[in-house]
Write a protein that holds these residues in place. Sequence first.
Motif, PDB file in Angstrom:
ATOM      1  N   LYS A   1       0.077  60.101 -38.851  1.00  9.07           N
ATOM      2  CA  LYS A   1      -0.220  60.636 -37.534  1.00  9.07           C
ATOM      3  C   LYS A   1      -0.435  59.502 -36.529  1.00  9.07           C
ATOM      4  O   LYS A   1      -1.139  58.533 -36.817  1.00  9.07           O
ATOM      5  CB  LYS A   1      -1.490  61.496 -37.571  1.00  9.07           C
ATOM      6  N   ARG A   2       0.154  59.647 -35.345  1.00  8.96           N
ATOM      7  CA  ARG A   2      -0.099  58.728 -34.238  1.00  8.96           C
ATOM      8  C   ARG A   2      -1.170  59.334 -33.342  1.00  8.96           C
ATOM      9  O   ARG A   2      -1.076  60.509 -32.970  1.00  8.96           O
ATOM     10  CB  ARG A   2       1.180  58.510 -33.442  1.00  8.96           C
ATOM     11  N   SER A   3      -2.212  58.543 -33.016  1.00  9.73           N
ATOM     12  CA  SER A   3      -3.317  59.077 -32.220  1.00  9.73           C
ATOM     13  C   SER A   3      -3.367  58.438 -30.838  1.00  9.73           C
ATOM     14  O   SER A   3      -2.753  57.394 -30.586  1.00  9.73           O
ATOM     15  CB  SER A   3      -4.642  58.842 -32.939  1.00  9.73           C
ATOM     16  N   ASN A   4      -4.154  59.067 -29.969  1.00 10.79           N
ATOM     17  CA  ASN A   4      -4.467  58.456 -28.684  1.00 10.79           C
ATOM     18  C   ASN A   4      -5.822  57.775 -28.791  1.00 10.79           C
ATOM     19  O   ASN A   4      -6.424  57.724 -29.879  1.00 10.79           O
ATOM     20  CB  ASN A   4      -4.441  59.503 -27.556  1.00 10.79           C
TER      21      ASN A   4
ATOM     22  N   ASP B   1      -8.626  58.746 -27.977  1.00 12.15           N
ATOM     23  CA  ASP B   1      -9.691  59.694 -28.310  1.00 12.15           C
ATOM     24  C   ASP B   1      -9.573  60.232 -29.734  1.00 12.15           C
ATOM     25  O   ASP B   1     -10.230  61.202 -30.094  1.00 12.15           O
ATOM     26  CB  ASP B   1      -9.676  60.867 -27.322  1.00 12.15           C
ATOM     27  N   ASN B   2      -8.715  59.595 -30.537  1.00 11.79           N
ATOM     28  CA  ASN B   2      -8.485  60.032 -31.916  1.00 11.79           C
ATOM     29  C   ASN B   2      -7.934  61.450 -31.995  1.00 11.79           C
ATOM     30  O   ASN B   2      -8.242  62.201 -32.934  1.00 11.79           O
ATOM     31  CB  ASN B   2      -9.753  59.909 -32.764  1.00 11.79           C
ATOM     32  N   ARG B   3      -7.130  61.814 -31.012  1.00  8.98           N
ATOM     33  CA  ARG B   3      -6.396  63.072 -31.045  1.00  8.98           C
ATOM     34  C   ARG B   3      -4.954  62.776 -31.424  1.00  8.98           C
ATOM     35  O   ARG B   3      -4.362  61.782 -30.986  1.00  8.98           O
ATOM     36  CB  ARG B   3      -6.434  63.763 -29.680  1.00  8.98           C
ATOM     37  N   VAL B   4      -4.374  63.635 -32.258  1.00  8.02           N
ATOM     38  CA  VAL B   4      -2.993  63.431 -32.692  1.00  8.02           C
ATOM     39  C   VAL B   4      -2.044  63.604 -31.513  1.00  8.02           C
ATOM     40  O   VAL B   4      -2.080  64.628 -30.822  1.00  8.02           O
ATOM     41  CB  VAL B   4      -2.622  64.417 -33.822  1.00  8.02           C
ATOM     42  N   THR B   5      -1.225  62.601 -31.291  1.00  5.00           N
ATOM     43  CA  THR B   5      -0.185  62.720 -30.266  1.00  5.00           C
ATOM     44  C   THR B   5       1.141  63.172 -30.875  1.00  5.00           C
ATOM     45  O   THR B   5       1.877  63.926 -30.267  1.00  5.00           O
ATOM     46  CB  THR B   5       0.024  61.390 -29.527  1.00  5.00           C
ATOM     47  N   HIS B   6       1.439  62.711 -32.084  1.00  3.28           N
ATOM     48  CA  HIS B   6       2.605  63.211 -32.807  1.00  3.28           C
ATOM     49  C   HIS B   6       2.578  62.715 -34.252  1.00  3.28           C
ATOM     50  O   HIS B   6       1.784  61.851 -34.604  1.00  3.28           O
ATOM     51  CB  HIS B   6       3.918  62.803 -32.128  1.00  3.28           C
ATOM     52  N   THR B   7       3.427  63.303 -35.068  1.00  6.81           N
ATOM     53  CA  THR B   7       3.557  62.923 -36.469  1.00  6.81           C
ATOM     54  C   THR B   7       4.725  61.945 -36.618  1.00  6.81           C
ATOM     55  O   THR B   7       5.814  62.200 -36.114  1.00  6.81           O
ATOM     56  CB  THR B   7       3.798  64.163 -37.353  1.00  6.81           C
ATOM     57  N   GLU B   8       4.465  60.843 -37.294  1.00  8.04           N
ATOM     58  CA  GLU B   8       5.497  59.829 -37.507  1.00  8.04           C
ATOM     59  C   GLU B   8       6.342  60.195 -38.732  1.00  8.04           C
ATOM     60  O   GLU B   8       5.819  60.702 -39.728  1.00  8.04           O
ATOM     61  CB  GLU B   8       4.860  58.463 -37.739  1.00  8.04           C
TER      62      GLU B   8
END
Length: 234
Positions: free
Chosen positions: A146-149, A151-158
């Motif tokens: 998982k790629r995060s921002n 704020d440790n929110r998922v931005t997308h799945t790698e």
Amino acid sequence: MSKFFALIPAAGSGARMGNELPKQYLSLNNRPMIYHAIYTLCQSQAIAGVFVVLAPSDNEWFKYDWSEFSEKLVMLSCGGLTRADSVLNGLTTAKQKDLVETDDWILVHDAARPCLTSIQLNKLINELATDDVGGLLAVPVADTLKRSNIDNRVTHTESRENLWQAQTPQMFRFDLLTQALRSATSINVTDDASAVEALGFQPKLVTGDAYNFKVTYPQDLALAELILQKRNNS
């Protein structure tokens, strides 16, 4: 004929372990952690010598008895501020002491990977001994990434397709590795293969195993102890 040498950069502090004692000296099965890597490398008949690169101010090393490895083990007090600095300083010092030749193979191994086995080591050497570039032990990534921002929110799945997790040893000729590390001073390299890649080469990935993990956090040390105890009892 080219020889095989191992080099262990051990000048770091291991701050993420939350311990004042440098990580390589934390107790693991009643030995300092670095002992286990040294033991496996020195036991190999293919390895002609093992260089341990320490910080110049390191006095902890001398508190232990290393005499069982006296035929192969060489301590070099020339560690640098970064891992890459320590490896390069170790290579340079070993060459100045006429301990290595430019076409010899160098296997750089982390002091914090105590669970390396002779089977993994021999596999690496056998697969790379005739390779034009060299390479490293690695394992294919199995987990979803998982790629995060911030704020440790998922931005997308790698995508994990063709992704590998690098391990050590990483094995390259002395000349190529020295050139790569000298050229990489202006970029951030986290392992030796990265420096070689920056020169335009493609190191070979040799499949290792998940037990050859790097001890980074306190819970990793407990897991390494269980693995080594099981091996000793089998």
